[in-house]
Design a protein around this motif. Structure first.
Motif, PDB file in Angstrom:
ATOM      1  N   TYR A   1       0.837  -1.193   0.000  1.00 17.19           N
ATOM      2  CA  TYR A   1       0.000   0.000   0.000  1.00 17.19           C
ATOM      3  C   TYR A   1       0.871   1.241   0.000  1.00 17.19           C
ATOM      4  CZ  TYR A   1      -3.722   3.289   1.165  1.00 17.19           C
ATOM      5  OH  TYR A   1      -4.622   4.333   1.140  1.00 17.19           O
ATOM      6  N   ILE A   2       0.634   2.147  -0.964  1.00 11.70           N
ATOM      7  CA  ILE A   2       1.353   3.417  -1.039  1.00 11.70           C
ATOM      8  C   ILE A   2       0.330   4.540  -1.085  1.00 11.70           C
ATOM      9  CG2 ILE A   2       3.083   4.785  -2.247  1.00 11.70           C
ATOM     10  CD1 ILE A   2       4.078   2.239  -3.584  1.00 11.70           C
ATOM     11  N   TYR A   3       0.412   5.439  -0.123  1.00 11.88           N
ATOM     12  CA  TYR A   3      -0.522   6.555  -0.031  1.00 11.88           C
ATOM     13  C   TYR A   3       0.162   7.833  -0.509  1.00 11.88           C
ATOM     14  CZ  TYR A   3      -3.698   9.998   2.114  1.00 11.88           C
ATOM     15  OH  TYR A   3      -4.567  11.041   2.341  1.00 11.88           O
ATOM     16  N   PHE A   4      -0.424   8.504  -1.501  1.00 13.24           N
ATOM     17  CA  PHE A   4       0.088   9.779  -2.004  1.00 13.24           C
ATOM     18  C   PHE A   4      -0.758  10.897  -1.405  1.00 13.24           C
ATOM     19  CE2 PHE A   4       2.125   6.889  -4.812  1.00 13.24           C
ATOM     20  CZ  PHE A   4       3.257   7.542  -5.297  1.00 13.24           C
ATOM     21  N   ALA A   5      -0.117  11.675  -0.536  1.00 17.55           N
ATOM     22  CA  ALA A   5      -0.823  12.632   0.313  1.00 17.55           C
ATOM     23  C   ALA A   5      -0.832  14.037  -0.275  1.00 17.55           C
ATOM     24  CB  ALA A   5      -0.170  12.665   1.692  1.00 17.55           C
ATOM     25  N   ASP A   6      -1.832  14.809   0.142  1.00 17.25           N
ATOM     26  CA  ASP A   6      -1.928  16.212  -0.266  1.00 17.25           C
ATOM     27  C   ASP A   6      -1.443  17.160   0.820  1.00 17.25           C
ATOM     28  OD1 ASP A   6      -3.987  15.822   1.545  1.00 17.25           O
ATOM     29  OD2 ASP A   6      -5.418  17.091   0.463  1.00 17.25           O
ATOM     30  N   ALA A   7      -0.972  16.599   1.938  1.00 17.40           N
ATOM     31  CA  ALA A   7      -0.470  17.413   3.048  1.00 17.40           C
ATOM     32  C   ALA A   7       0.950  16.989   3.384  1.00 17.40           C
ATOM     33  CB  ALA A   7      -1.373  17.250   4.271  1.00 17.40           C
ATOM     34  N   PRO A   8       1.774  17.892   3.877  1.00 16.73           N
ATOM     35  CA  PRO A   8       3.144  17.547   4.251  1.00 16.73           C
ATOM     36  C   PRO A   8       3.207  16.851   5.600  1.00 16.73           C
ATOM     37  CG  PRO A   8       2.745  19.847   4.725  1.00 16.73           C
ATOM     38  CD  PRO A   8       1.493  19.332   4.061  1.00 16.73           C
TER      39      PRO A   8
ATOM     40  N   THR B   1       4.540  17.895  -1.276  1.00 16.74           N
ATOM     41  CA  THR B   1       5.914  18.311  -0.982  1.00 16.74           C
ATOM     42  C   THR B   1       6.838  17.952  -2.133  1.00 16.74           C
ATOM     43  OG1 THR B   1       5.474  17.934   1.362  1.00 16.74           O
ATOM     44  CG2 THR B   1       7.778  18.156   0.705  1.00 16.74           C
ATOM     45  N   ILE B   2       6.638  16.779  -2.714  1.00 15.37           N
ATOM     46  CA  ILE B   2       7.435  16.348  -3.864  1.00 15.37           C
ATOM     47  C   ILE B   2       7.313  17.357  -5.000  1.00 15.37           C
ATOM     48  CG2 ILE B   2       7.492  14.648  -5.746  1.00 15.37           C
ATOM     49  CD1 ILE B   2       6.880  12.500  -3.610  1.00 15.37           C
ATOM     50  N   ARG B   3       6.109  17.796  -5.276  1.00 13.09           N
ATOM     51  CA  ARG B   3       5.898  18.748  -6.371  1.00 13.09           C
ATOM     52  C   ARG B   3       6.536  20.095  -6.061  1.00 13.09           C
ATOM     53  NH1 ARG B   3      -0.391  17.550  -8.304  1.00 13.09           N
ATOM     54  NH2 ARG B   3      -0.138  15.282  -8.545  1.00 13.09           N
ATOM     55  N   ASP B   4       6.406  20.550  -4.825  1.00 15.21           N
ATOM     56  CA  ASP B   4       7.021  21.826  -4.448  1.00 15.21           C
ATOM     57  C   ASP B   4       8.531  21.777  -4.620  1.00 15.21           C
ATOM     58  OD1 ASP B   4       4.571  22.925  -3.802  1.00 15.21           O
ATOM     59  OD2 ASP B   4       4.772  22.597  -1.639  1.00 15.21           O
ATOM     60  N   LEU B   5       9.155  20.662  -4.220  1.00  9.35           N
ATOM     61  CA  LEU B   5      10.603  20.535  -4.329  1.00  9.35           C
ATOM     62  C   LEU B   5      11.040  20.498  -5.783  1.00  9.35           C
ATOM     63  CD1 LEU B   5      13.206  20.142  -2.615  1.00  9.35           C
ATOM     64  CD2 LEU B   5      12.943  17.695  -3.011  1.00  9.35           C
ATOM     65  N   ALA B   6      10.350  19.704  -6.595  1.00 10.50           N
ATOM     66  CA  ALA B   6      10.707  19.593  -8.015  1.00 10.50           C
ATOM     67  C   ALA B   6      10.525  20.924  -8.744  1.00 10.50           C
ATOM     68  CB  ALA B   6       9.871  18.509  -8.674  1.00 10.50           C
ATOM     69  N   ASN B   7       9.499  21.668  -8.382  1.00 10.54           N
ATOM     70  CA  ASN B   7       9.231  22.939  -9.051  1.00 10.54           C
ATOM     71  C   ASN B   7      10.277  24.002  -8.732  1.00 10.54           C
ATOM     72  OD1 ASN B   7       6.931  21.954 -10.310  1.00 10.54           O
ATOM     73  ND2 ASN B   7       5.554  22.617  -8.669  1.00 10.54           N
TER      74      ASN B   7
ATOM     75  N   GLU C   1       9.582  11.824  -7.573  1.00  9.05           N
ATOM     76  CA  GLU C   1       8.709  10.698  -7.234  1.00  9.05           C
ATOM     77  C   GLU C   1       9.458   9.378  -7.357  1.00  9.05           C
ATOM     78  OE1 GLU C   1       4.301  12.287  -8.720  1.00  9.05           O
ATOM     79  OE2 GLU C   1       5.639  11.254 -10.110  1.00  9.05           O
ATOM     80  N   THR C   2      10.195   9.233  -8.445  1.00 11.31           N
ATOM     81  CA  THR C   2      10.938   7.993  -8.689  1.00 11.31           C
ATOM     82  C   THR C   2      11.981   7.762  -7.610  1.00 11.31           C
ATOM     83  OG1 THR C   2      10.615   8.179 -11.090  1.00 11.31           O
ATOM     84  CG2 THR C   2      12.415   6.777 -10.333  1.00 11.31           C
ATOM     85  N   ALA C   3      12.762   8.801  -7.293  1.00  9.84           N
ATOM     86  CA  ALA C   3      13.792   8.672  -6.262  1.00  9.84           C
ATOM     87  C   ALA C   3      13.182   8.289  -4.917  1.00  9.84           C
ATOM     88  CB  ALA C   3      14.568   9.976  -6.136  1.00  9.84           C
TER      89      ALA C   3
END
Length: 267
Positions: free
Chosen positions: A132-139, A167-173, A184-186
């Motif tokens: 199970y992998i949960y992708f969250a909208d909160a940090p 958080t992943i998106r904020d860092l990548a951006n 995401e891959t890392a």
């Protein structure tokens, strides 16, 4: 938050030992039950089952994601290729489950566990091993953006993972060369390395290569399991430096980690 605290940041190890607020065996109806006990073990306890085909020959990976925070297709393709390269599983299936937001500004580890208990639908069944992998909208509530310490993902239990997608998106951006799919891959690669038992998580390394200053991380320079990849600024810098040299932005397992994977049934 202090570095190398109990909770690792970025690729932080969050080790949860047998903690659950609902029963390990629950009834879905009067004639059937779901045995959850095999998915409620310590991190790394299913290393051999994930890597080899002795007990399980299929992986069913349930991706529960808050609507609008689904992982990229590229990252999941990379993740599947990674699993096929490091395990002997030929039958790998992904199931996507869109979820409503829990409405939290940040998430504690206890809240993450509660969300899994509420939303997870797939558990080990016969020769199928469920993840199970949960992708969250909160940090994570342990983040300290002022110090550049933000958590991208964590593992807890033997078949459970969270990716902090917002958080992943904020860092990548914040980078012109590192993409959301890269981060995401890392995150998926490193955290699954911990589910594989790296390093010394319910397993014993072939040769000693655990960092004495960062438990359950590798001491070999350039390895995917290095603790220096814990922190947001360090991760981004590492990936950007590799890309500038013409290398793949995501580090790989070093030879010692590969020996450990082979010891427990992997490639």
């Amino acid at each position: 938050m202090k570095k190398r605290n109990v909770l690792y940041t970025i690729f932080g190890l969050m080790l949860l030992i047998g903690c659950s607020k609902d029963s390990d065996i629950t009834s879905s109806n009067s004639s059937s039950t779901i045995d959850k006990s095999g998915n409620r073990l310590t991190t790394g306890a299913s290393a051999s089952d994930l890597l080899a085909n002795t007990n399980f020959d299929k992986l069913l990976i349930e991706i529960g994601y808050v609507s609008g925070h689904q992982p990229t297709t590229e990252a999941i393709t990379n993740f599947e290729n990674f699993l096929r390269a490091r395990t002997y599983k030929e039958n790998i299936e992904f199931k996507y489950t869109p979820l409503t937001s829990p409405g939290e500004e940040t998430l504690t580890l206890d809240e993450v566990v509660d969300l899994e208990n509420k939303n997870r639908t797939e558990y080990n069944d016969g020769s199928t091993l469920a993840i199970y992998i949960y992708f969250a909208d909160a940090p994570s509530d342990s983040d300290n953006p002022d110090e550049g310490t933000v958590t991208l993902g964590a593992v807890y239990r033997n078949t459970s993972m969270i990716a902090y997608e917002a958080t992943i998106r904020d860092l990548a951006n914040a980078s012109s060369v590192v993409t959301v799919a890269d981060v995401e891959t890392a995150t998926l690669f490193h955290e699954f390395g911990h589910l594989f038992g790296l390093v010394n998580l319910s397993t014993q390394s072939v040769n000693d290569h655990e960092d004495p200053d960062a438990s359950n991380h590798c001491n070999v320079a350039g390895c995917l399991m290095r603790a220096e990849l814990e922190f947001g600024t360090s991760l981004l810098k590492t990936m950007q430096n590799r890309a500038s040299k013409g290398l793949a932005s995501i580090p790989e397992f070093d030879s010692e980690c590969l020996l450990d994977l082979q010891k427990y049934g992997g490639r």
